[in-house]
Scaffold this active site. Structure first.
Site, PDB file in Angstrom:
ATOM      1  N   CYS A   1       0.840  -1.205   0.000  1.00 12.21           N
ATOM      2  CA  CYS A   1       0.000   0.000   0.000  1.00 12.21           C
ATOM      3  C   CYS A   1       0.869   1.248   0.000  1.00 12.21           C
ATOM      4  O   CYS A   1       1.381   1.657   1.051  1.00 12.21           O
ATOM      5  CB  CYS A   1      -0.939  -0.004   1.211  1.00 12.21           C
TER       6      CYS A   1
ATOM      7  N   CYS B   1      -0.551   4.068   2.130  1.00 14.34           N
ATOM      8  CA  CYS B   1      -0.329   3.879   3.567  1.00 14.34           C
ATOM      9  C   CYS B   1       1.117   4.160   3.957  1.00 14.34           C
ATOM     10  O   CYS B   1       1.369   4.798   4.992  1.00 14.34           O
ATOM     11  CB  CYS B   1      -0.659   2.434   3.966  1.00 14.34           C
ATOM     12  N   ASP B   2       2.061   3.680   3.170  1.00 15.58           N
ATOM     13  CA  ASP B   2       3.455   3.626   3.607  1.00 15.58           C
ATOM     14  C   ASP B   2       4.422   4.490   2.803  1.00 15.58           C
ATOM     15  O   ASP B   2       5.595   4.615   3.176  1.00 15.58           O
ATOM     16  CB  ASP B   2       3.947   2.175   3.564  1.00 15.58           C
TER      17      ASP B   2
END
Length: 322
Positions: free
Chosen positions: A136, A139-140
Site C-alpha cells: 500500500c 499507507c506507507d
C-alpha cells in the site's frame, strides 16, 4: 451449539466492523461482532500508522485495533471469536453458522469482511513485510521520502501507486513481467509522461534482498522473463501492487457482487441487494482502502441499519393499528 441473537449482527472486526459496532451499540442495538479468521483486520499486521486522524505521533496498528475493540466493548458490543462458514440471507432474522456449529441471528447484518492484498508468495517477501516491503503506497509511501522505490505490477493499481509515490520520491521504478501494461490508457499516458518514473519491462522479482541491523530491504533480485538473465535493482522500498482479494466467497449467490468480486452497494449508501444487509470497508471499497475510510463506511452502515430497522418497526406498528 448455541444460538446468539441480536438486532445488529456484524461480520468482521477491522476498523469498519468495529466502527459500525460502536455506533450500533450507542443506538441501543446491542451488536454482536463475529471476528472472523483475522480479529482486528489488516491493521493488526501493520506496524507504524501515521495517517489515522487524532494522533500526532506514529502509532502501532495492533494498538489502534485493541483500542477500537475496547471502545466497542465499553459501549455494549459483544465480540465473538468464531469463523462463519454458512449464511442464510433469504429471510429475517438473517442466520449465520460458525465453524463450531454456533448460530448467529440478526435483524440486520453488517458485512465488514475486508479484502486482502495479493502477494507474490516469496519467502523473502514475507520476511521483509513492514521492513521495506509493502502492498500500500498510500499507507506507507510517506516513510520513503527521498528514497529510491519500486512498484511491482502492471495494472491500474500498480500505475496509480507509482504515480502516487512520485509525491515522495524522485526515483520510482515500475517493474512488469510483460512488455505492455494492462492499466487504462489515460493512466499509462500519465505514467510515461512522468520523468520520475522508469519502467522495467519483462522483469519478475526473484527475491527481495535484505541487509542491515535492523534488517531492511536494500535491493530486488530480478529475472528477465524472456532471457532468464538475473539482475539487481537497489531500492529501499518495494511495493507489491498486483491487486486485492475481497473476502466475499461466503456471499456468492446470496448478494450481488461486482465484476471484481466486491459487494455491490447503492450509490451513496451501504445498502446491498438484500434489504437489511449492509456492507462497509474494503469488502465494498476497491478505490480507497484506507483505515479511516473503512471506519467512515462502518459508521454509515450502522446509521443505515438503524434507519432500516426504524422504518420496519414503524410499518409493523402502523399495520397493527389498522
Amino acid at each position: 451449539m448455541t444460538t446468539h441473537t441480536t438486532r445488529m449482527l456484524i461480520l468482521g472486526s477491522g476498523p469498519a466492523g468495529l466502527s459500525a459496532a460502536i455506533y450500533g451499540a450507542r443506538a441501543g442495538m446491542k451488536p454482536i461482532v463475529v471476528q472472523g479468521i483475522q480479529p482486528g483486520g489488516q491493521l493488526t499486521t501493520t506496524t507504524d500508522v501515521e495517517n489515522y486522524p487524532g494522533f500526532r505521533d506514529v502509532i502501532q496498528g495492533p494498538w489502534l485495533m485493541d483500542e477500537m475493540q475496547a471502545q466497542a466493548e465499553h459501549v455494549g458490543t459483544r465480540l465473538m471469536y468464531d469463523t462463519i462458514v454458512e449464511v442464510d440471507l433469504s429471510r429475517r432474522p438473517f442466520r449465520l453458522i460458525g465453524d463450531g456449529g454456533d448460530v448467529y441471528e440478526g435483524e440486520v447484518l453488517v458485512i465488514a469482511t475486508g479484502a486482502q492484498a495479493k502477494w507474490l508468495g516469496l519467502d523473502s517477501e514475507e520476511a521483509l513485510k513492514g521492513k521495506g516491503v509493502s502492498a500500500c503506497a498510500t499507507c506507507d509511501g510517506f516513510f520513503y521520502r527521498g528514497r529510491k522505490v519500486a512498484v511491482i505490477g502492471g495494472g491500474n493499481t500498480a500505475v496509480e501507486e507509482a504515480l502516487y509515490l512520485t509525491n515522495h520520491s524522485d526515483d520510482v521504478t515500475l517493474i512488469h513481467r510483460r512488455d505492455s501494461l494492462r492499466a487504462e490508457k489515460i493512466l499509462q499516458e500519465r505514467l510515461f509522461a512522468n520523468e520520475k518514473i522508469t519502467v522495467l519491462w519483462n522483469k519478475g522479482v526473484e527475491r527481495f534482498v535484505g541487509d542491515g541491523d535492523p534488517e531492511g530491504l536494500v535491493a530486488l533480485e530480478l529475472r528477465d522473463t524472456v532471457t532468464g538473465e538475473l539482475s539487481r535493482l537497489d531500492v529501499e522500498g518495494g511495493f507489491v501492487a498486483i491487486g486485492h482479494h475481497p473476502a466475499t466467497e461466503l456471499f456468492r449467490g446470496h448478494l450481488e457482487l461486482d465484476a471484481d468480486g466486491y459487494i455491490a452497494v447503492q450509490t451513496g449508501s451501504t445498502r446491498t441487494s438484500v434489504e437489511g444487509v449492509f456492507a462497509c470497508g474494503d469488502v465494498m471499497d476497491k478505490v480507497y482502502r484506507q483505515a479511516v475510510t473503512a471506519a467512515g463506511t462502518g459508521c454509515m452502515a450502522a446509521l443505515d441499519a438503524e434507519r432500516f430497522l426504524a422504518e420496519v418497526e414503524f410499518e409493523h406498528v402502523r399495520e397493527a393499528a389498522e
